[in-house]
Write a protein that holds these residues in place. Structure first.
Motif, PDB file in Angstrom:
ATOM      1  N   SER A  66       0.384 -12.148   8.372  1.00  0.00           N
ATOM      2  CA  SER A  66      -0.687 -11.447   7.665  1.00  0.00           C
ATOM      3  C   SER A  66      -0.111 -10.437   6.693  1.00  0.00           C
ATOM      4  O   SER A  66       0.998  -9.940   6.872  1.00  0.00           O
ATOM      5  N   LEU A  67      -0.890 -10.170   5.673  1.00  0.00           N
ATOM      6  CA  LEU A  67      -0.605  -9.055   4.783  1.00  0.00           C
ATOM      7  C   LEU A  67      -1.514  -7.918   5.224  1.00  0.00           C
ATOM      8  O   LEU A  67      -2.704  -8.131   5.475  1.00  0.00           O
ATOM      9  N   VAL A  68      -0.962  -6.744   5.328  1.00  0.00           N
ATOM     10  CA  VAL A  68      -1.733  -5.579   5.728  1.00  0.00           C
ATOM     11  C   VAL A  68      -2.306  -4.954   4.464  1.00  0.00           C
ATOM     12  O   VAL A  68      -1.583  -4.671   3.513  1.00  0.00           O
ATOM     13  N   ILE A  69      -3.626  -4.772   4.459  1.00  0.00           N
ATOM     14  CA  ILE A  69      -4.336  -4.222   3.303  1.00  0.00           C
ATOM     15  C   ILE A  69      -4.969  -2.899   3.726  1.00  0.00           C
ATOM     16  O   ILE A  69      -5.632  -2.820   4.764  1.00  0.00           O
ATOM     17  N   SER A  70      -4.760  -1.879   2.929  1.00  0.00           N
ATOM     18  CA  SER A  70      -5.332  -0.563   3.230  1.00  0.00           C
ATOM     19  C   SER A  70      -6.846  -0.593   3.032  1.00  0.00           C
ATOM     20  O   SER A  70      -7.390  -1.519   2.428  1.00  0.00           O
ATOM     21  N   THR A  71      -7.499   0.445   3.492  1.00  0.00           N
ATOM     22  CA  THR A  71      -8.948   0.544   3.304  1.00  0.00           C
ATOM     23  C   THR A  71      -9.309   0.750   1.838  1.00  0.00           C
ATOM     24  O   THR A  71     -10.461   0.599   1.464  1.00  0.00           O
ATOM     25  N   MET A  72      -8.304   1.063   1.018  1.00  0.00           N
ATOM     26  CA  MET A  72      -8.517   1.189  -0.428  1.00  0.00           C
ATOM     27  C   MET A  72      -8.276  -0.135  -1.141  1.00  0.00           C
ATOM     28  O   MET A  72      -8.354  -0.214  -2.356  1.00  0.00           O
ATOM     29  N   GLY A  73      -7.925  -1.186  -0.373  1.00  0.00           N
ATOM     30  CA  GLY A  73      -7.742  -2.510  -0.953  1.00  0.00           C
ATOM     31  C   GLY A  73      -6.373  -2.765  -1.542  1.00  0.00           C
ATOM     32  O   GLY A  73      -6.213  -3.639  -2.377  1.00  0.00           O
ATOM     33  N   GLU A  74      -5.366  -2.042  -1.071  1.00  0.00           N
ATOM     34  CA  GLU A  74      -4.006  -2.221  -1.575  1.00  0.00           C
ATOM     35  C   GLU A  74      -3.139  -2.845  -0.489  1.00  0.00           C
ATOM     36  O   GLU A  74      -3.236  -2.478   0.686  1.00  0.00           O
ATOM     37  N   VAL A  75      -2.265  -3.775  -0.875  1.00  0.00           N
ATOM     38  CA  VAL A  75      -1.328  -4.367   0.075  1.00  0.00           C
ATOM     39  C   VAL A  75      -0.302  -3.302   0.441  1.00  0.00           C
ATOM     40  O   VAL A  75       0.348  -2.734  -0.434  1.00  0.00           O
ATOM     41  N   ILE A  76      -0.180  -3.026   1.733  1.00  0.00           N
ATOM     42  CA  ILE A  76       0.726  -1.965   2.182  1.00  0.00           C
ATOM     43  C   ILE A  76       1.806  -2.478   3.128  1.00  0.00           C
ATOM     44  O   ILE A  76       2.620  -1.702   3.614  1.00  0.00           O
ATOM     45  N   GLY A  77       1.798  -3.771   3.406  1.00  0.00           N
ATOM     46  CA  GLY A  77       2.822  -4.307   4.291  1.00  0.00           C
ATOM     47  C   GLY A  77       2.564  -5.755   4.632  1.00  0.00           C
ATOM     48  O   GLY A  77       1.596  -6.364   4.170  1.00  0.00           O
ATOM     49  N   GLU A  78       3.444  -6.281   5.463  1.00  0.00           N
ATOM     50  CA  GLU A  78       3.322  -7.653   5.928  1.00  0.00           C
ATOM     51  C   GLU A  78       3.668  -7.654   7.405  1.00  0.00           C
ATOM     52  O   GLU A  78       4.518  -6.883   7.845  1.00  0.00           O
TER      53      GLU A  78
END
Length: 107
Positions: A66-78
């Motif tokens: 999975s790609l981790v997406i912040s609550t602001m809609g930005e990819v922040i990790g995998e």
């Protein structure tokens, strides 16, 4: 929180995509997933019934990845080897699949 409540509201933890979503090019799927996270965060006020505050989204793009997406809609990790827990409720009384929250990663 009673596990039966969590199991009953488990479906709120999954955001659906239209069937043709998976035919889009990778960049469009990722942009759509990020936008969906932003929209959902705004619509939900950042909280899920029973589950509480939304801290992140996971876009599961491959088996156990999975790609981790912040609550602001930005990819922040995998995250590799991603297997999200699911609250379930059975009549036999087994608590085999009952982890009640994602394991908190270091933020």
């Amino acid at each position: 929180m009673p596990i039966f409540s969590m199991a009953f509201t488990e479906h709120f933890r999954r955001l659906p995509f239209p069937i043709d979503f998976w035919r889009l090019p990778w960049e469009e799927r990722l942009a759509t997933a990020c936008q969906k996270a932003r929209d959902h965060r705004q619509q939900s006020g950042g909280k899920l019934v029973t589950w509480g505050e939304i801290k992140r989204y996971h876009y599961c793009h491959a088996d156990k990845r999975s790609l981790v997406i912040s609550t602001m809609g930005e990819v922040i990790g995998e995250q590799e080897d991603f297997d999200p827990p699911r609250a379930t409720f059975g009549l036999a009384g087994s608590d085999e699949n009952l982890p009640d929250r994602f394991v908190e990663d270091e933020e």
